[in-house]
Design a protein around this motif. Sequence first.
Motif, PDB file in Angstrom:
ATOM      1  N   GLU A 175       0.850  -1.184   0.000  1.00  0.00           N
ATOM      2  CA  GLU A 175       0.000   0.000   0.000  1.00  0.00           C
ATOM      3  C   GLU A 175       0.891   1.240   0.000  1.00  0.00           C
ATOM      4  N   LEU A 176       0.788   2.044  -1.039  1.00  0.00           N
ATOM      5  CA  LEU A 176       1.616   3.243  -1.140  1.00  0.00           C
ATOM      6  C   LEU A 176       1.433   4.151   0.071  1.00  0.00           C
ATOM      7  N   ALA A 177       0.207   4.256   0.563  1.00  0.00           N
ATOM      8  CA  ALA A 177      -0.082   5.137   1.687  1.00  0.00           C
ATOM      9  C   ALA A 177       0.624   4.695   2.965  1.00  0.00           C
ATOM     10  N   GLN A 178       0.993   3.415   3.048  1.00  0.00           N
ATOM     11  CA  GLN A 178       1.650   2.887   4.235  1.00  0.00           C
ATOM     12  C   GLN A 178       3.178   2.891   4.121  1.00  0.00           C
ATOM     13  N   LEU A 179       3.688   3.297   2.981  1.00  0.00           N
ATOM     14  CA  LEU A 179       5.123   3.238   2.730  1.00  0.00           C
ATOM     15  C   LEU A 179       5.834   4.409   3.396  1.00  0.00           C
ATOM     16  N   ASP A 180       6.832   4.097   4.245  1.00  0.00           N
ATOM     17  CA  ASP A 180       7.580   5.143   4.960  1.00  0.00           C
ATOM     18  C   ASP A 180       8.727   5.650   4.086  1.00  0.00           C
ATOM     19  N   MET A 181       8.339   6.216   2.954  1.00  0.00           N
ATOM     20  CA  MET A 181       9.297   6.725   1.964  1.00  0.00           C
ATOM     21  C   MET A 181       8.980   8.189   1.707  1.00  0.00           C
ATOM     22  N   HIS A 182      10.004   9.023   1.700  1.00  0.00           N
ATOM     23  CA  HIS A 182       9.822  10.474   1.607  1.00  0.00           C
ATOM     24  C   HIS A 182      10.524  11.008   0.361  1.00  0.00           C
ATOM     25  N   VAL A 183       9.886  11.979  -0.287  1.00  0.00           N
ATOM     26  CA  VAL A 183      10.410  12.567  -1.520  1.00  0.00           C
ATOM     27  C   VAL A 183      10.684  14.049  -1.279  1.00  0.00           C
ATOM     28  N   ILE A 184      11.898  14.485  -1.546  1.00  0.00           N
ATOM     29  CA  ILE A 184      12.214  15.918  -1.474  1.00  0.00           C
ATOM     30  C   ILE A 184      11.520  16.605  -2.638  1.00  0.00           C
ATOM     31  N   THR A 185      10.711  17.623  -2.337  1.00  0.00           N
ATOM     32  CA  THR A 185       9.903  18.276  -3.366  1.00  0.00           C
ATOM     33  C   THR A 185      10.437  19.650  -3.776  1.00  0.00           C
ATOM     34  N   ALA A 186      11.576  20.043  -3.248  1.00  0.00           N
ATOM     35  CA  ALA A 186      12.172  21.330  -3.628  1.00  0.00           C
ATOM     36  C   ALA A 186      12.471  21.330  -5.125  1.00  0.00           C
ATOM     37  N   PRO A 187      12.237  22.456  -5.818  1.00  0.00           N
ATOM     38  CA  PRO A 187      12.498  22.493  -7.256  1.00  0.00           C
ATOM     39  C   PRO A 187      13.964  22.338  -7.606  1.00  0.00           C
ATOM     40  N   ALA A 188      14.840  22.698  -6.666  1.00  0.00           N
ATOM     41  CA  ALA A 188      16.279  22.559  -6.905  1.00  0.00           C
ATOM     42  C   ALA A 188      16.980  22.346  -5.572  1.00  0.00           C
ATOM     43  N   VAL A 189      18.030  21.538  -5.597  1.00  0.00           N
ATOM     44  CA  VAL A 189      18.894  21.332  -4.438  1.00  0.00           C
ATOM     45  C   VAL A 189      20.326  21.461  -4.931  1.00  0.00           C
ATOM     46  N   ARG A 190      21.082  22.384  -4.337  1.00  0.00           N
ATOM     47  CA  ARG A 190      22.471  22.631  -4.732  1.00  0.00           C
ATOM     48  C   ARG A 190      23.392  22.231  -3.594  1.00  0.00           C
ATOM     49  N   LEU A 191      24.038  21.096  -3.736  1.00  0.00           N
ATOM     50  CA  LEU A 191      24.874  20.582  -2.663  1.00  0.00           C
ATOM     51  C   LEU A 191      26.241  21.250  -2.595  1.00  0.00           C
ATOM     52  N   ASP A 192      26.513  22.177  -3.513  1.00  0.00           N
ATOM     53  CA  ASP A 192      27.721  22.987  -3.410  1.00  0.00           C
ATOM     54  C   ASP A 192      27.443  24.314  -2.702  1.00  0.00           C
ATOM     55  N   GLN A 193      26.211  24.496  -2.241  1.00  0.00           N
ATOM     56  CA  GLN A 193      25.820  25.717  -1.547  1.00  0.00           C
ATOM     57  C   GLN A 193      25.576  25.423  -0.067  1.00  0.00           C
ATOM     58  N   THR A 194      26.155  26.250   0.799  1.00  0.00           N
ATOM     59  CA  THR A 194      26.064  26.022   2.237  1.00  0.00           C
ATOM     60  C   THR A 194      24.625  25.955   2.723  1.00  0.00           C
ATOM     61  N   ALA A 195      23.772  26.820   2.204  1.00  0.00           N
ATOM     62  CA  ALA A 195      22.380  26.855   2.666  1.00  0.00           C
ATOM     63  C   ALA A 195      21.678  25.525   2.398  1.00  0.00           C
ATOM     64  N   ASP A 196      21.858  24.969   1.194  1.00  0.00           N
ATOM     65  CA  ASP A 196      21.204  23.696   0.864  1.00  0.00           C
ATOM     66  C   ASP A 196      21.862  22.525   1.592  1.00  0.00           C
ATOM     67  N   GLN A 197      23.147  22.612   1.841  1.00  0.00           N
ATOM     68  CA  GLN A 197      23.809  21.576   2.638  1.00  0.00           C
ATOM     69  C   GLN A 197      23.189  21.508   4.031  1.00  0.00           C
ATOM     70  N   LYS A 198      22.955  22.656   4.627  1.00  0.00           N
ATOM     71  CA  LYS A 198      22.363  22.699   5.967  1.00  0.00           C
ATOM     72  C   LYS A 198      20.923  22.190   5.938  1.00  0.00           C
ATOM     73  N   ARG A 199      20.188  22.528   4.874  1.00  0.00           N
ATOM     74  CA  ARG A 199      18.797  22.075   4.770  1.00  0.00           C
ATOM     75  C   ARG A 199      18.725  20.556   4.635  1.00  0.00           C
ATOM     76  N   LEU A 200      19.623  19.979   3.850  1.00  0.00           N
ATOM     77  CA  LEU A 200      19.625  18.523   3.698  1.00  0.00           C
ATOM     78  C   LEU A 200      20.011  17.852   5.011  1.00  0.00           C
ATOM     79  N   ALA A 201      21.016  18.372   5.681  1.00  0.00           N
ATOM     80  CA  ALA A 201      21.425  17.804   6.969  1.00  0.00           C
ATOM     81  C   ALA A 201      20.281  17.873   7.978  1.00  0.00           C
ATOM     82  N   SER A 202      19.547  18.974   7.984  1.00  0.00           N
ATOM     83  CA  SER A 202      18.416  19.137   8.893  1.00  0.00           C
ATOM     84  C   SER A 202      17.308  18.129   8.562  1.00  0.00           C
ATOM     85  N   THR A 203      17.083  17.879   7.272  1.00  0.00           N
ATOM     86  CA  THR A 203      16.071  16.918   6.853  1.00  0.00           C
ATOM     87  C   THR A 203      16.445  15.509   7.308  1.00  0.00           C
TER      88      THR A 203
END
Length: 260
Positions: free
Chosen positions: A101-129
Motif C-alpha cells: 500500500e503506497l499510503a503505508q510506505l515510509d518513503m519520503h520525496v524531497i519536493t524542492a524544485p532545486a537542491v544545490r549541494l555545493d551551496q552552504t544553505a542547501d547543505q544545511k537544509r539537507l542535513a536538517s532533513t
Amino acid sequence: MTDDSLPTRRAAALDCGDSDGTCHWRISHVWGDGVGILGGPPKCAKSWFGLDMAVSLASATPFLDHFAVHDPGPTLVYLAEDALPQVRARIAGICLHRGLELAQLDMHVITAPAVRLDQTADQKRLASTLESLRPKLLLLDPLVRLHRLDENSSADISALLGYLRELQRCHDVAIVVVHHMRKAIRAHLGQALRGSGDLYAWTDHAAYLTRSGPGSDRLRLTLEHRAAPALDPIELRLASRDDGTATHLEWLKTPSRRHG
C-alpha cells in the motif's frame, strides 16, 4: 587527552562489522552502510533501480524480489530530473508489483524544485532533513543536477564528496548517488564514470547498469564493493503487467558470488 584532541578508540573496541568481518549490509550483497555511485549511460533504468532500493528498505521487502533487506526504515529520495507525478507513478508501480500500500510506505520525496549541494544553505537544509527523518537510505539522482562545479576538478568534486561522506557518518544513512558514464564504456566500469577519478575512489559500493547489447531491452548489473566480494553480473529488464501497470525491474537469472 585535552578537550581539543581528536576522538579515538582502541582498535579492539571498533565495530567489527558483519560476522564475516566485511561490512554491514542494508541490502544483502548490493549496498551497505556507506556511500556509493549508481552509474550507467542514459536510459538504463538507474532511477528505477534506486527507487526499488528505497522501496525495499522502506517496506522491508526483498530488493528485486530476491535480496534480503537488513535494518529497514524510512528512506529519502530526490529525483532532480523527474516531475513529482512521474516520481509518484514509478513508486506506485513498484508498490503494486510488491503488493504494498503506497499510503503505508515510509518513503519520503524531497519536493524542492532545486537542491544545490555545493551551496552552504542547501547543505544545511539537507542535513536538517536527515536529522528529522532519520532515513536508512538517501537517493540523490542525478549528481550533475545537484551542483554547478567542474566535475573534472578533483578539488571541487572532493569537497562535495567529503560533505556527503560526513552526512553518511553523522546520520548513519546509506547514500546512493546516481551518476552518468562516458559514452565510451571501458573494461573497468568505475573508470568510465564522468568527471574526476575521485568519484570512483570515494565509493564503498557501486552498481553499474549497462545495456547487454545494442538495441537490447536487457540490462547488465555489475556490483562492486570496497570490503566485500561481489556477485557475478546480473541480467535485468524493465517489466510490466499486460495492461502496462506495475512497472518494475525484473531479474532474469540467479547470480553467484564472485571472489577476488
